[in-house]
Design an enzyme around this catalytic site. Structure first.
Site, mmCIF file in Angstrom:
data_model
loop_
_atom_site.group_PDB
_atom_site.id
_atom_site.type_symbol
_atom_site.label_atom_id
_atom_site.label_comp_id
_atom_site.label_asym_id
_atom_site.label_seq_id
_atom_site.Cartn_x
_atom_site.Cartn_y
_atom_site.Cartn_z
ATOM 1 N N LYS A 92 -5.875 1.160 -21.144
ATOM 2 C CA LYS A 92 -5.664 -0.011 -21.702
ATOM 3 C C LYS A 92 -6.315 -0.266 -23.168
ATOM 4 O O LYS A 92 -7.257 0.429 -23.438
ATOM 5 C CB LYS A 92 -6.307 -1.142 -20.789
ATOM 6 C CG LYS A 92 -6.012 -1.041 -19.278
ATOM 7 C CD LYS A 92 -6.621 -2.091 -18.494
ATOM 8 C CE LYS A 92 -6.345 -1.525 -17.010
ATOM 9 N NZ LYS A 92 -7.909 -0.798 -16.515
ATOM 10 N N HIS A 115 -5.028 -5.216 -22.735
ATOM 11 C CA HIS A 115 -5.848 -5.345 -21.613
ATOM 12 C C HIS A 115 -6.102 -6.900 -21.552
ATOM 13 O O HIS A 115 -6.249 -7.394 -20.370
ATOM 14 C CB HIS A 115 -7.260 -4.916 -22.195
ATOM 15 C CG HIS A 115 -8.272 -4.546 -21.193
ATOM 16 N ND1 HIS A 115 -9.100 -3.505 -21.012
ATOM 17 C CD2 HIS A 115 -8.451 -5.059 -20.009
ATOM 18 C CE1 HIS A 115 -9.822 -3.388 -19.812
ATOM 19 N NE2 HIS A 115 -9.538 -4.453 -19.022
ATOM 20 N N TYR A 124 -14.105 0.714 -20.872
ATOM 21 C CA TYR A 124 -15.043 0.937 -19.797
ATOM 22 C C TYR A 124 -15.962 2.083 -20.332
ATOM 23 O O TYR A 124 -17.156 2.460 -19.539
ATOM 24 C CB TYR A 124 -14.296 1.741 -18.692
ATOM 25 C CG TYR A 124 -13.148 0.597 -18.051
ATOM 26 C CD1 TYR A 124 -13.096 -0.621 -18.274
ATOM 27 C CD2 TYR A 124 -12.322 1.109 -17.254
ATOM 28 C CE1 TYR A 124 -12.385 -1.669 -17.531
ATOM 29 C CE2 TYR A 124 -11.283 0.258 -16.669
ATOM 30 C CZ TYR A 124 -11.309 -1.242 -16.798
ATOM 31 O OH TYR A 124 -10.284 -1.761 -16.369
ATOM 32 N N ASP A 153 -6.941 4.778 -12.733
ATOM 33 C CA ASP A 153 -6.844 3.555 -13.787
ATOM 34 C C ASP A 153 -8.034 3.420 -14.814
ATOM 35 O O ASP A 153 -9.170 3.631 -14.266
ATOM 36 C CB ASP A 153 -7.087 2.257 -12.925
ATOM 37 C CG ASP A 153 -6.770 1.191 -13.873
ATOM 38 O OD1 ASP A 153 -5.479 0.606 -14.373
ATOM 39 O OD2 ASP A 153 -8.110 0.510 -14.153
#
Ligand code: A2P
Length: 315
Positions: free
Chosen positions: A77, A110, A48, A43
């Protein structure tokens, strides 16, 4: 391990490796360890800040040939600053480039929140775009196009409440295939799970271990640890498992996917082995009683004075 089924027959391993908060210097190795030890579900997300490092791991592992691209499931996402229709597919293409992939298995919106394109993380009300300016359906329709173009196999959402899901679903024939939300014994999400199940939407549990490594500014002073919860610790002892394994197993046993983050070799391996335990009725009942609707990721960072976002989770 359980697998989640999608309408076209595709399946996704319930336990995946989370990469939120995985440091750039550690995540390549973590993903390589995971893929070389049986993980088939990773994931990711653009925000990030480590997709290029995750991509290095994919490239190295596929080159070696033990694991093939089609054997694994990769989720990413769309970040909140790419909700405008002209920005969705370019953002997805950047993610594909960073991850060194031709397609994603699953692409999620997201948050049901939009920022201006040049904003990474908002600091003031003007950094946002309202949902009148960029309706969720505008973003969603581009994600549908990405699926039609073969850039992604499945599309879904993250951090969507029941009312937000309903408001999107009334405008489209393409029901989201996944809703990824915070989910653990302190936030069991029974109503949301029931709604998603009725509508054929799979659910993924994030922060299953309580995300103890998230930034201090996201933490409440009095928040309780999940990993040290006496009931979880007691059940772990009973099964000869770790507390983390019980938390992961609990999510998997309930039929959701679950994405524990780790960059530690021993914990990456033990987290996947959670699937081998079985919680009995007493365990499940005791854990059911731990719910007090507590969020580690409370979404308040998107509710700045003067912007149009309030009560994102409809709690
Ligand atoms: P580490 O990466 O050093 O293993 P979440 O998945 O809820 O966001 O939680 C991630 C946090 O939990 C990280 O601090 C991670 O540290 C830690 N963690 C991961 N697996 C375990 C485990 N099996 N037992 C205890 N802590 C764990």
């Amino acid at each position: 391990m359980k697998k989640l089924k999608f309408k076209n027959g595709d399946t996704m391993d319930a336990i995946g490796l989370g990469t939120w908060k995985s440091e750039k210097g550690k995540v390549t190795e973590a993903v390589k360890i995971a893929l070389n030890n049986g993980y088939k579900h990773i994931d990711c997300a653009a925000t990030y800040g480590n997709e290029a490092e995750v991509g290095e791991a994919f490239s190295e592992v596929f080159k070696k040939g033990d694991v093939k691209r089609e054997d694994i499931w990769v989720t990413s996402k769309l970040w909140n600053n790419a909700h405008k229709k002209e920005d969705v597919i370019p953002a997805l293409k950047q993610t594909l480039k960073d991850l060194q992939l031709d397609y994603l298995d699953l692409y999620l919106m997201h948050w049901p929140v939009a920022f201006k394109p040049d904003v990474g993380f908002p600091e003031k009300a003007e950094d946002f775009l309202s949902l009148e300016e960029v309706p969720l359906i505008e973003t969603w329709n581009e994600m549908v196009k990405a699926k039609e173009q073969g850039l992604v196999k499945h599309i879904g959402v993250s951090n969507f409440s029941i009312p937000t899901l309903e408001s999107l679903m009334k405008d489209t024939d393409y029901i989201p295939e996944m809703n990824q939300v915070e989910l653990h014994p302190y936030l069991q999400q029974n109503k949301l799970l029931e709604f998603c199940s009725k509508n054929g939407i799979n659910v993924t549990a994030y922060s299953p271990l309580g995300s103890g490594d998230r930034p201090d500014e996201m933490k409440a002073a009095d928040e309780k640890s999940l990993l040290e919860n006496p009931v979880i610790v007691k059940i772990a002892k009973k099964h000869g498992a770790s507390a983390g394994q019980i938390l992961i197993k609990w999510s998997e046993q309930r039929g959701t996917a679950v994405i524990p983050k780790s960059t530690n070799e021993e914990r990456i391996k033990q987290n996947l082995m959670s699937a081998g335990y079985q919680l009995d009725e007493d365990d499940m009942k005791e854990i059911a009683d731990l719910d007090y609707h507590f969020r580690y990721v409370n979404g308040k960072f998107f509710e700045l004075e003067g912007n149009s976002y309030e009560n994102i989770y409809d709690d």
